[in-house]
Design a protein around this motif. Structure first.
Motif, PDB file in Angstrom:
ATOM      1  N   THR A  10       0.947  -1.320   0.006  1.00  0.00           N
ATOM      2  CA  THR A  10      -0.029  -0.018   0.043  1.00  0.00           C
ATOM      3  C   THR A  10       0.856   1.159  -0.136  1.00  0.00           C
ATOM      4  OG1 THR A  10      -1.329  -1.278   1.464  1.00  0.00           O
ATOM      5  CG2 THR A  10      -2.079   1.096   0.986  1.00  0.00           C
ATOM      6  N   ALA A  11       1.894   1.134   0.726  1.00  0.00           N
ATOM      7  CA  ALA A  11       2.686   2.585   0.886  1.00  0.00           C
ATOM      8  C   ALA A  11       3.301   2.627  -0.559  1.00  0.00           C
ATOM      9  CB  ALA A  11       3.772   2.121   1.908  1.00  0.00           C
ATOM     10  N   VAL A  12       3.810   1.741  -1.148  1.00  0.00           N
ATOM     11  CA  VAL A  12       4.524   2.048  -2.433  1.00  0.00           C
ATOM     12  C   VAL A  12       3.441   2.580  -3.449  1.00  0.00           C
ATOM     13  CG1 VAL A  12       5.688   0.837  -4.630  1.00  0.00           C
ATOM     14  CG2 VAL A  12       6.237   0.292  -2.113  1.00  0.00           C
ATOM     15  N   VAL A  13       2.106   1.943  -3.609  1.00  0.00           N
ATOM     16  CA  VAL A  13       1.354   2.302  -4.454  1.00  0.00           C
ATOM     17  C   VAL A  13       0.630   3.785  -3.827  1.00  0.00           C
ATOM     18  CG1 VAL A  13      -1.004   1.879  -5.138  1.00  0.00           C
ATOM     19  CG2 VAL A  13       0.383   0.008  -4.810  1.00  0.00           C
ATOM     20  N   GLY A  14       0.706   4.081  -2.731  1.00  0.00           N
ATOM     21  CA  GLY A  14       0.359   5.377  -2.214  1.00  0.00           C
ATOM     22  C   GLY A  14       1.111   6.315  -2.871  1.00  0.00           C
ATOM     23  N   ILE A  15       2.611   6.205  -2.462  1.00  0.00           N
ATOM     24  CA  ILE A  15       3.587   7.181  -2.930  1.00  0.00           C
ATOM     25  C   ILE A  15       3.657   7.596  -4.466  1.00  0.00           C
ATOM     26  CG2 ILE A  15       6.093   7.553  -2.883  1.00  0.00           C
ATOM     27  CD1 ILE A  15       6.127   6.176  -0.225  1.00  0.00           C
ATOM     28  N   GLY A  16       3.415   6.035  -5.312  1.00  0.00           N
ATOM     29  CA  GLY A  16       3.356   6.320  -6.626  1.00  0.00           C
ATOM     30  C   GLY A  16       2.200   7.194  -6.850  1.00  0.00           C
ATOM     31  N   CYS A  17       1.140   6.767  -6.356  1.00  0.00           N
ATOM     32  CA  CYS A  17      -0.146   7.883  -6.656  1.00  0.00           C
ATOM     33  C   CYS A  17       0.165   9.039  -6.451  1.00  0.00           C
ATOM     34  CB  CYS A  17      -1.555   7.202  -5.899  1.00  0.00           C
ATOM     35  SG  CYS A  17      -2.121   5.819  -6.650  1.00  0.00           S
ATOM     36  N   PHE A  18       0.545   9.329  -5.363  1.00  0.00           N
ATOM     37  CA  PHE A  18       1.013  10.788  -4.933  1.00  0.00           C
ATOM     38  C   PHE A  18       1.901  11.384  -6.116  1.00  0.00           C
ATOM     39  CE2 PHE A  18       3.160  14.119  -2.671  1.00  0.00           C
ATOM     40  CZ  PHE A  18       2.302  14.623  -2.220  1.00  0.00           C
ATOM     41  N   ALA A  19       2.945  10.670  -6.410  1.00  0.00           N
ATOM     42  CA  ALA A  19       3.904  11.421  -7.268  1.00  0.00           C
ATOM     43  C   ALA A  19       3.084  11.438  -8.767  1.00  0.00           C
ATOM     44  CB  ALA A  19       5.066  10.164  -7.453  1.00  0.00           C
ATOM     45  N   GLY A  20       2.273  10.578  -9.153  1.00  0.00           N
ATOM     46  CA  GLY A  20       1.853  10.647 -10.303  1.00  0.00           C
ATOM     47  C   GLY A  20       0.875  11.911 -10.250  1.00  0.00           C
ATOM     48  N   LEU A  21       0.121  11.951  -9.280  1.00  0.00           N
ATOM     49  CA  LEU A  21      -0.776  13.228  -9.222  1.00  0.00           C
ATOM     50  C   LEU A  21       0.051  14.632  -9.484  1.00  0.00           C
ATOM     51  CD1 LEU A  21      -3.498  12.626  -6.422  1.00  0.00           C
ATOM     52  CD2 LEU A  21      -3.659  12.583  -8.845  1.00  0.00           C
ATOM     53  N   MET A  22       1.314  14.406  -8.769  1.00  0.00           N
ATOM     54  CA  MET A  22       2.159  15.882  -8.607  1.00  0.00           C
ATOM     55  C   MET A  22       2.479  16.018 -10.042  1.00  0.00           C
ATOM     56  SD  MET A  22       2.532  17.158  -5.935  1.00  0.00           S
ATOM     57  CE  MET A  22       0.935  17.016  -5.131  1.00  0.00           C
ATOM     58  N   VAL A  23       2.900  15.001 -10.824  1.00  0.00           N
ATOM     59  CA  VAL A  23       3.358  15.207 -12.310  1.00  0.00           C
ATOM     60  C   VAL A  23       2.293  15.772 -12.856  1.00  0.00           C
ATOM     61  CG1 VAL A  23       4.536  13.891 -14.215  1.00  0.00           C
ATOM     62  CG2 VAL A  23       5.232  13.698 -12.058  1.00  0.00           C
ATOM     63  N   MET A  24       0.868  15.018 -12.801  1.00  0.00           N
ATOM     64  CA  MET A  24      -0.008  15.665 -13.672  1.00  0.00           C
ATOM     65  C   MET A  24      -0.178  17.008 -13.292  1.00  0.00           C
ATOM     66  SD  MET A  24      -2.645  12.372 -13.304  1.00  0.00           S
ATOM     67  CE  MET A  24      -3.877  13.504 -13.456  1.00  0.00           C
ATOM     68  N   GLY A  25      -0.456  17.345 -12.047  1.00  0.00           N
ATOM     69  CA  GLY A  25      -0.431  18.760 -11.558  1.00  0.00           C
ATOM     70  C   GLY A  25       0.204  19.884 -12.309  1.00  0.00           C
ATOM     71  N   ALA A  26       1.567  19.403 -12.196  1.00  0.00           N
ATOM     72  CA  ALA A  26       2.722  20.229 -12.724  1.00  0.00           C
ATOM     73  C   ALA A  26       2.366  20.308 -14.397  1.00  0.00           C
ATOM     74  CB  ALA A  26       4.139  19.926 -12.602  1.00  0.00           C
ATOM     75  N   LEU A  27       2.112  19.281 -14.803  1.00  0.00           N
ATOM     76  CA  LEU A  27       2.188  19.408 -16.479  1.00  0.00           C
ATOM     77  C   LEU A  27       0.780  20.568 -16.669  1.00  0.00           C
ATOM     78  CD1 LEU A  27       2.465  15.832 -17.641  1.00  0.00           C
ATOM     79  CD2 LEU A  27       3.982  17.760 -18.205  1.00  0.00           C
ATOM     80  N   LEU A  28      -0.254  20.288 -15.972  1.00  0.00           N
ATOM     81  CA  LEU A  28      -1.437  21.015 -15.963  1.00  0.00           C
ATOM     82  C   LEU A  28      -1.143  22.472 -15.937  1.00  0.00           C
ATOM     83  CD1 LEU A  28      -4.532  20.548 -16.896  1.00  0.00           C
ATOM     84  CD2 LEU A  28      -4.846  21.134 -14.358  1.00  0.00           C
ATOM     85  N   THR A  29      -0.146  22.772 -14.656  1.00  0.00           N
ATOM     86  CA  THR A  29       0.096  24.139 -14.310  1.00  0.00           C
ATOM     87  C   THR A  29       0.726  24.695 -15.643  1.00  0.00           C
ATOM     88  OG1 THR A  29       0.219  23.310 -12.316  1.00  0.00           O
ATOM     89  CG2 THR A  29       0.833  25.463 -12.574  1.00  0.00           C
ATOM     90  N   ALA A  30       1.802  24.108 -16.039  1.00  0.00           N
ATOM     91  CA  ALA A  30       2.531  24.422 -17.079  1.00  0.00           C
ATOM     92  C   ALA A  30       1.810  24.856 -18.190  1.00  0.00           C
ATOM     93  CB  ALA A  30       3.670  23.519 -17.497  1.00  0.00           C
ATOM     94  N   ALA A  31       0.708  23.858 -18.796  1.00  0.00           N
ATOM     95  CA  ALA A  31       0.042  24.152 -19.901  1.00  0.00           C
ATOM     96  C   ALA A  31      -0.910  25.337 -19.452  1.00  0.00           C
ATOM     97  CB  ALA A  31      -1.037  23.015 -19.927  1.00  0.00           C
ATOM     98  N   VAL A  32      -1.531  25.474 -18.342  1.00  0.00           N
ATOM     99  CA  VAL A  32      -2.043  26.575 -18.395  1.00  0.00           C
ATOM    100  C   VAL A  32      -1.385  27.931 -18.358  1.00  0.00           C
ATOM    101  CG1 VAL A  32      -3.483  27.846 -16.377  1.00  0.00           C
ATOM    102  CG2 VAL A  32      -4.046  25.582 -16.931  1.00  0.00           C
ATOM    103  N   SER A  33      -0.284  27.983 -17.822  1.00  0.00           N
ATOM    104  CA  SER A  33       0.417  29.212 -17.725  1.00  0.00           C
ATOM    105  C   SER A  33       0.830  29.577 -19.207  1.00  0.00           C
ATOM    106  CB  SER A  33       1.530  29.072 -16.736  1.00  0.00           C
ATOM    107  OG  SER A  33       2.493  28.201 -17.013  1.00  0.00           O
ATOM    108  N   ALA A  34       1.268  28.531 -19.783  1.00  0.00           N
ATOM    109  CA  ALA A  34       1.624  28.895 -21.401  1.00  0.00           C
ATOM    110  C   ALA A  34       0.477  29.423 -22.166  1.00  0.00           C
ATOM    111  CB  ALA A  34       2.168  27.542 -21.948  1.00  0.00           C
TER     112      ALA A  34
END
Lengths: 199, 409, 191, 436
Positions: free
Chosen positions: B373-397
């Motif tokens: 569960t810990a590994v999956v949780g951290i993986g999910c968190f990281a995935g969400l962060m990456v998605m969020g960062a990509l989205l932010t970059a797209a929006v600001s562009a």
């Protein structure tokens, strides 16, 4: 025989039975209910003109709280408003607009003329100001003052409540042909518009 | 309608234990009584809600609120209703007559219908939430279709039509503004609303509101905790927008577009809009309680001595809590601008609920397959962060491009 | 008259203001012949420098003032001097019925100046200041509305305060002040 | 993520003063004849048309601060050009002012800017006094300063109320009004009226400060700052509020100066110009206060400037209480001021004098004068021409709102409808003053 406040004279009741009652207490006139509700749910049109509008705002404020009378619902759309508070001086340029707003309001509707400028032109007896808004729209209550304080406006409102509850206004409008079903004559030769009634 | 026909109609939908043993006169009477209770309850609740809002807002601003209509001004809504009923009505000549008359009902009736699938009470701790009436067992809700949640979504989308058509059929400019705003706003927030709902469905495994409530029977099983807050927050914001409540009341923003869609409405039709808006507040609060707050489930376990009232008490309490929050929003928050509303919906709420849904699903799959569960949780968190960062970059562009005056077309 | 009670004492440019320094030293030196500044006649009114250009040099004077640091037109209004013969005008400036009065302000150092132009009754026309100070747009419209003084080159010469179909110019002295009959024409649109 | 970071500086810096000089269709001002635009929307709407739509906002619209009418040329929700149409409250006050004597004139002018009536009285009194070449006693000047600053507080509170209301924070209407009401209570106690006081008159003030004024005003000043801090909590830090106002309606200093704009709009652009400091009148040169400036010239800056100015006014009033001298509250000049009330009962001459001064007024030497002060909305000027009689030959008020109104089309260009509302309220026009 004692007199019971709600029922009436007990001697008469004993003699005539139910016919001796002063009024019905199982049934009532629907008119009373309607007048009761109209008096307690007057929605004013948002119609501020001059100094008096500021005092009208103050009347809605925390100190005076027009909401006690169920009137804090200032309606921006004249279609939904019941009472127009003409708050301030009405200029010649504003007069047609004011009349138009009044015409857009739905019956039954009332007008409070707030302040001396609206009531009589006040100190501005000159080319620009309409000398009394009653030249344009029928006024029900005049609130004196320059500007009237919130207490004066509240008194005008309570006076209007009493007039509404005593049914005077509806009768007057019936008498002079007001109410639903009127047509509005158009300026410069346009056709008169029939007001569409759905009921 | 004969009883046999009713039976034939209802048998495919017979999830309700009431209909298990065939349909007799008693069952029909019980259903009619349930309809009446739901109808009257909702109407009284709406009446009190309007009074509650005015009183509470007055309280928040050092005022008294309505006082002269009935004790504590309780009958204020009644006075408003009677007055509006007896007021002159008008249909604009330039408008579309039929649609203009239809529109208020399109906003009001869906609000009623949503309330039909909300479980109002019952004991979900000890049995399956049913109650016994005259020897018949029934759900404490008007209807429990297997597609309950979808029905809620469908009905809340229907309400859009009422507002949109009302503005369009008025034949005037400000209502048209309101109508255009309404359709865009409500359609976009419908997406966020639906996505946040899917998280609940994922956990409950059912579309039936009864089953969703039954799954939250114990206080720690509320979907609020299980889905991890975010879907609830998204649902709360999206439903506020869906209801056109402040700070999302652009549709009827008085300061901007006069009355919005209901500018040309008066009399009883305006009253219907008025009623519909507040009814929607009550039903949406009830839906939120059902979906996230365990419905009639209370922190103190079911007391058999109080009977079904116990569950209803908790249910009402929670609904009033949400109504309070809605009034609180209105009293404190300024209105958003149109583009900001769209930004919030499309760039924040929808990605957030989508990402959260994916994370929840991955965690579920991981638990089923026995992954760490810990590994999956951290993986999910990281995935969400990456998605969020990509989205932010797209929006600001996109924003940079827009400010630089370059179009996208 | 003491100094702190009055605004204009602090900002009177006549004695040692930079206006006098830069362009018109003659303004500072009192003499028997008419004083001039910016090439036009000048008077002093309660400690305030007043320029009296004629209609032809009016815009040039304002432009010169702008280049000299007067950053804003604060006020522009008309005056109707019907039946008023004596006025504090410098020699060489003929009194006319109308006047357009422009108040300008300079911020560094803070000082004010006023410009008065005489406008004859038979041809009430003067050039617009829009190209020098666009802020005069409303003020000039008001002056036209109230006095009937036309501003050449004004982008939107229309009535501003009175209804568009109004007859007459209310602030003229020969316009009656008293209450006029209500010119109410009825509602303009259907309900 | 997107709710919190909107660029607030980009739009402001890009603009230049040139746009206010445009006179053709490229201008932000929609120069059309407003009489051709019907007030009621009788025009058929073609839903398929993509041509710009002319929308009428006002003269009775909830957010137009009375009777301002805006004709907007719109593409969807975006404003292309606009034109403020005024005159719906034209009262003919300048004409009436010519009929009233100099002593009666304050009654007239006080009804112009009804949000800050004392300033109107002050500027007219200053002009009259300058024509008369008299100086009012120090106590009168201090009283005037103090009362005006109290009035400034109430005016800015009214702005906070309407501004909050216009962006949708309905409670601000009531919070702002509550503070204003507290201030008005003081004004009523001193002047006898809540509005339109006719308190400041040529030669001084109408009456002396009442008993216990120090405690009353001191109590108000103690009460205000925490309540103003509540505004900060409710609005200044509120993300939605900032979103709504930051970067909206930006204008720069050059444009402001070209348009003759003054007051919080000019100061909001970062240009420190305040007549109280730069051209002091009354006793402002003996007072310690700051001029508040913004930096971007947008709606939020104007909001912040006004909020901070209310705090500065509290500072000023505190100093006024400390420094208030004893002495006469009006000039003891038989020519200008009426005799004391007590003397009218004793002396026939005093009665006659009192009667004559209020019926005939006093003669004012011939001349013309322009006096200006810093009202809550900007430079409030008064141009008075006297022909030597007891009535002004011409009385003109330079109304700050009237001039400030010209910024609206420029601020509104390319804004949305919601921004239009925010811009109107941030300009804070008082239509009584605009139309006079």
């Amino acid at each position: 025989m004692p007199r019971i406040p709600i029922l009436g004279d007990t001697a008469e009741i004993a003699e005539k039975g139910l016919g001796g009652l002063e009024h019905n207490f199982l049934t009532a006139r629907i008119e009373d209910l309607v007048n009761w509700s109209r008096a307690r749910s007057l929605m004013p049109a948002t119609f501020g003109l001059a100094c008096c509008a500021i005092e009208m705002m103050a009347t809605g404020g925390s100190h005076y709280d027009i909401a006690r009378f169920g009137m804090e619902t200032f309606r921006a759309s004249p279609r939904q408003a019941d009472v127009m508070i003409v708050s301030g001086r009405v200029s010649q340029k504003m007069a047609p607009v004011l009349r138009q707003i009044y015409d857009q309001m739905m019956e039954p509707k009332w007008v409070i003329s707030m302040g001396v400028c609206a009531s009589s032109g006040g100190m501005f007896n000159n080319y620009a100001i309409v000398q009394g808004v009653d030249q344009i729209v029928p006024v029900d209550v005049y609130a004196p003052g320059c500007p009237p304080g919130p207490e004066t406006l509240l008194h005008a409102i309570v006076t209007l409540h009493k007039m509404i509850e005593s049914d005077e206004l509806v009768k007057r409008r019936d008498a002079n042909g007001g109410g639903a079903g009127v047509t509005v004559e158009q300026r410069d030769g346009q056709t008169a518009t029939q007001i569409v009634l759905s009921r | 309608m004969s009883i046999a026909m009713l039976s034939a109609l209802s048998s495919p939908l017979a999830v309700d234990p009431l209909f298990v043993g065939g349909v007799g006169l008693e069952e029909v009477i019980i259903v009619i009584v349930k309809v009446l209770i739901a109808f009257v309850l909702l109407l009284v609740a709406v009446m009190l809600m309007i009074w509650f809002e005015r009183k509470l807002h007055a309280d928040m601003t050092n005022r008294m609120g309505p006082t002269i209509a009935g004790p504590f001004g309780l009958l204020q809504t009644l006075a408003d209703g009677i007055k509006l009923f007896f007021k002159e009505d008008l249909i604009p000549k330039k408008g579309d007559r039929f649609v203009f008359q239809l529109a208020p009902y399109l906003t009001l009736i869906p609000a009623f219908l949503i309330f039909a699938v909300v479980p109002l009470g019952g004991d979900f701790d000890n049995n399956d939430g049913t109650i016994s009436v005259f020897g018949n067992t029934t759900n404490f809700q008007l209807a429990d279709p297997p597609i309950g949640v979808l029905f809620v979504l469908a009905m809340s989308s229907m309400a859009v039509y009422g507002i949109m058509l009302a503005g369009w059929s008025s034949g005037s400019k400000y209502p048209l503004f309101g109508s255009v705003r309404a359709s865009a706003q409500m359609v976009s927030y419908e997406a966020a609303l639906g996505l946040s709902l899917v998280a609940v469905l994922l956990k409950s495994g059912s579309l039936s509101t009864h089953d969703i409530v039954a799954g939250q029977a114990d206080g720690w099983n509320w979907n609020l905790w299980i889905t991890g807050f975010i879907p609830f927050i998204v649902f709360m914001i999206a439903s506020t927008a869906e209801l056109n409540r402040p700070p999302f009341d652009l549709v009827e923003a008085e300061q901007e577009i006069v009355g919005g869609f209901h500018t040309e409405y008066s009399s009883i039709r305006f009253a219907l809009f008025f009623l519909g808006e507040f009814m929607n507040v009550v039903t949406m609060s009830a839906v939120m309680v059902t979906l996230f707050f365990g419905g009639p489930d209370g922190p103190i376990p079911f007391l058999a001595s109080v009977g079904w009232l116990w569950g209803m008490f908790w249910f009402m309490l929670k609904v009033v809590g949400f109504c309070f929050v809605f009034v609180w929003f209105r009293a404190t928050l300024p209105r958003l601008r149109y583009d900001q509303l769209m930004d919030l919906g499309w760039k924040l709420l929808i990605p957030l609920s989508l990402g959260w849904l994916i994370a929840l699903a991955v965690l579920d799959v991981g638990r089923d397959n026995g992954w760490n569960t810990a590994v999956v949780g951290i993986g999910c968190f990281a995935g969400l962060m990456v998605m969020g960062a990509l989205l932010t970059a797209a929006v600001s562009a996109g924003q940079r491009k827009r400010l630089a005056g370059e179009g996208f077309d | 008259m003491s100094e702190e009670s009055d605004t204009a004492v602090a900002d009177t440019p006549v004695a040692d203001g930079p206006v006098a320094d830069s362009e018109a030293p003659a303004a500072a030196e009192a003499g028997s012949q008419p004083e001039t500044a910016y090439g036009v006649a000048v008077t002093d009114s309660r400690g305030q420098m007043v320029l009296h250009p004629d209609r032809e040099t009016y815009v040039e004077t304002i432009t010169a003032l702008r280049d000299d640091g007067f950053v804003s037109v604060m006020d522009l209004c008309g005056v109707d001097n019907l039946n008023r013969v004596t006025r504090d005008l410098p020699v060489g400036v003929g009194a006319e019925r109308f006047e357009v009065v422009v108040s300008l302000i300079a911020h560094e150092p803070p000082r004010r100046i006023r410009v008065r132009v005489q406008i004859p009754e038979n041809d009430p026309t003067v050039a617009s200041l829009f190209d020098v100070f666009p802020g005069t747009e409303n003020l000039e419209r008001e002056t036209w509305d109230m006095f009937g003084v036309t501003f050449d080159g004004h982008p939107d010469p229309s009535r501003i305060l009175m209804p568009p179909d109004w007859q007459g110019h209310p602030l003229r002295k020969d316009f009656a002040v008293g209450s006029v009959p209500v010119q109410f024409k009825g509602a303009a649109a259907p309900r | 993520m997107t709710l919190l970071d909107t660029p607030s500086d980009s739009a402001a810096s890009a603009a230049s003063a040139k746009r206010v000089f445009l006179r053709d269709e490229t201008s932000a001002v929609l120069r059309v004849d407003e009489s051709n635009i019907p007030l009621a929307e009788t025009v058929d709407i073609d839903p398929m048309s993509t041509a710009p739509m002319i929308v009428n906002m006002g003269p009775v619209h909830p957010s137009t601060h009375g009777v301002l009418r805006l004709v907007l040329e719109m593409q969807g929700e975006q404003v292309l050009r606009s034109k403020p149409v005024i005159g719906y409250l034209h009262t003919g006050m300048e004409k009436t002012g010519e009929q009233l004597s100099f002593l009666q004139g304050t009654t007239n002018v006080t009804r112009m800017d009804y949000a800050s009536p004392l300033f109107n009285e002050l500027v007219f009194s200053l002009a009259t006094e300058k024509l008369l070449n008299i100086e009012v006693p120090p106590r009168a000047q201090w009283i005037r300063t103090m009362m005006c600053e109290l009035n400034r507080i109430s005016s800015h509170m009214l702005f906070q109320a309407t501004n909050g209301m216009d962006v949708g924070a309905v409670s601000m209407m009531l919070y702002g009004n509550r503070l204003r009401e507290e201030t008005l209570r003081i004004l009523e106690k001193v002047t006898g009226l809540r509005m339109n006081h006719n308190y400041i008159r040529p030669g001084g003030v109408a009456v002396d400060l009442p008993d216990g004024w120090r405690e009353d005003i001191g109590g108000l000043l103690d009460m205000l700052p925490p309540l103003l801090d509540e505004f900060d909590q409710l609005l200044t830090g509120q993300p939605i509020f900032r979103e709504r106002l930051q970067g909206v309606g930006a204008i720069n200093t050059e444009e402001c100066l070209a348009l003759g704009v003054t007051g919080p709009i000019l100061r909001g652009t970062g240009y420190a110009w305040d007549l109280r400091r730069d051209m002091p009148y009354l006793k402002y040169d003996e007072l310690d206060f700051d001029v508040i400036v913004g930096s971007y010239g947008d709606c939020f800056d104007r909001y912040a400037v006004r909020l901070a100015e209310a705090r500065e006014s509290i500072r000023i009033v505190r100093q006024c209480i400390e420094k208030m001298p004893t002495g006469d509250y009006r000039l003891q000049d038989k020519k200008v001021t009426p005799p004391p009330r007590a003397r009218i009962d004793e002396s026939m001459e005093a009665l006659i004098h009192h009667f004559k001064i209020f019926t005939e007024g006093f003669k004012v030497p011939e001349g013309e004068v322009y006096v200006s002060i810093e009202s809550p909305r900007g430079e409030l000027g008064c141009y008075v021409v006297s022909d030597g009689g007891s009535h002004p030959h011409r009385m003109h008020i330079r109304a700050p709102s009237f001039v400030n109104l010209q910024t609206m089309p420029h601020m509104m260009q390319d804004a949305l409808v919601a921004d239009v509302v925010a811009i109107i309220s941030s300009v804070d026009p008082v239509l009584g003053e605009v139309d006079r």
